[in-house]
Design an enzyme around this catalytic site. Structure first.
Site, PDB file in Angstrom:
ATOM      1  N   PRO A   1      32.522 -19.759 -77.925  1.00 48.87           N
ATOM      2  CA  PRO A   1      32.678 -18.387 -77.137  1.00 48.87           C
ATOM      3  C   PRO A   1      32.339 -17.317 -78.024  1.00 48.87           C
ATOM      4  CG  PRO A   1      33.831 -20.083 -76.675  1.00 48.87           C
ATOM      5  CD  PRO A   1      33.278 -21.006 -78.132  1.00 48.87           C
ATOM      6  N   CYS A   2      31.569 -16.353 -77.736  1.00 49.37           N
ATOM      7  CA  CYS A   2      31.624 -14.875 -78.890  1.00 49.37           C
ATOM      8  C   CYS A   2      32.304 -13.764 -78.200  1.00 49.37           C
ATOM      9  CB  CYS A   2      30.667 -14.693 -78.900  1.00 49.37           C
ATOM     10  SG  CYS A   2      29.647 -14.272 -77.195  1.00 49.37           S
TER      11      CYS A   2
END
Length: 372
Positions: A88-89
């Site tokens: 997840p960024c």
């Protein structure tokens, strides 16, 4: 019957943080075979299973050891050709609150993934994330990840690539990292030389629909509903690239929020000018995010119709094929799509890896792995 020498085993990959399957689809389209995947999001897992054909583990990858993942995926250490980890960024995003950044547990997932890779020993390890991972004040997380891979003998290449350079009708810059075992040659894919694909190329042939309507031939060609006020507001925004700033003066008092009036007065609109913005027909779209169902969150309004882009339009702008069906509730379709790696970008990475390690070498390589 083909002769025995011409028969090749498929290259094998596994996908951590697999989401709905954008990166995996790119590898599938290049002839790779999935041995396993994992993600926390139940709706993304369902979409992945429906479209890729492999049912991912649903859960937190940090709860698994490398040995447990190898067992779940049915492979031995060193047997995997490619391990993908698109963590997840949001923890790296430039929009992240600076006070929360150092405490966001998502920032450690990239280095955690690298530690898993070192134990699983794939030949290639692929990471996709936002550009902030490898530049500026957030580089310390990348530095740690790089050191983990380097110490384990992986040669690492990384750069910031724009999906628009790889056949995706969207300007989407991402950090792409590819590492290879034993210090062997590794390269990133080269940008294609063709003109970038545009919004018109991607969605110009789709039939018109109204806000809140689903086209009867495609369940994914469904537009989010808008209030009558928003529809009227969009009607005042010029086609083909207009935004709230272009609403004619007689209607500005009715539709401009106080924040809009302040920004317009200062002449300092920045990226805020993209809100309630129509896409340009003959340019690539801007970055398609998980918020692309909402006109106030960016330039996500159809170039001509008075509505936000449909799920099918958003998916085409990500380079998903029309056969792709999202599972789960309607709003999650946009979230899954926006969080995905564009399949065409994944395909370019997969093609480069196949070029570096021809599939016909698989049998000989397996003998080397067995001897480890």
């Amino acid at each position: 019957m083909p002769n025995e020498e011409s028969v090749s085993e498929p290259l094998l990959y596994a996908d951590l943080f697999c989401g709905c399957g954008g990166m995996s689809l790119g590898f599938e389209q290049t002839g790779f075979e999935c041995v396993g995947a994992i993600d926390k999001n139940e709706h993304a897992v369902a979409t992945y299973a429906s479209n890729i054909g492999t049912t991912p583990l649903q859960g937190d990858v940090t709860n698994y050891s490398a040995d447990e993942l190898l067992d779940k995926f049915g492979i031995e250490r060193g047997e995997l050709d490619v391990l993908i980890a698109c963590a997840p960024c949001q923890g790296f995003s430039q929009h992240q609150n600076k006070h929360d950044f150092d405490h966001d547990e998502r920032n450690t997932l990239v280095s955690f993934s690298a530690e898993l890779a070192v134990e699983i020993q794939p030949e290639f390890f692929v990471i996709e994330n936002v550009p902030e991972l490898v530049r500026g004040s957030k580089e310390k997380y990348w530095a740690r990840t790089y050191e983990i891979l380097k110490q384990a003998g992986y040669l690492v290449e990384h750069d910031i690539l724009n999906a628009a350079d790889f056949g995706v009708p969207q300007r989407r810059k991402r950090a792409i990292i590819v590492a290879r075992r034993d210090g062997r040659l590794v390269e990133l894919p080269d940008a294609c030389t063709e003109e970038p694909r545009t919004v018109r190329d991607a969605i110009g042939d789709l039939p018109a629909v109204e806000a809140g309507e689903t086209h009867d031939t495609d369940s994914m060609h469904q537009a989010p509903n808008h209030t009558s006020r928003i529809v009227t507001m969009l009607n005042h925004i010029p086609n083909d690239g207009g935004s709230w700033m272009d609403i004619p003066e007689p209607h500005q008092d009715e539709f401009w929020l106080d924040s809009m009036k302040k920004r317009a007065k200062k002449g300092d609109t920045g990226s805020f000018c993209d809100t309630y913005g129509r896409m340009h027909w003959d340019r690539p779209a801007g970055t398609i995010t998980r918020k692309s169902s909402t006109p106030s969150c960016g330039r996500y309004v159809h170039p001509e119709q008075n509505r936000n882009i449909t799920v099918r339009e958003a998916a085409r702008l990500q380079s998903f094929p029309d056969s792709w069906i999202f599972e789960g509730p309607f709003i999650s379709w946009y979230e899954q799509n926006g969080n995905a790696v564009p399949p065409k970008l994944g395909e370019a990475i997969a093609e480069k890896i196949r070029e570096l390690r021809p599939i016909t070498d698989k049998g000989a390589r397996q003998m080397t792995f067995d001897a480890l």
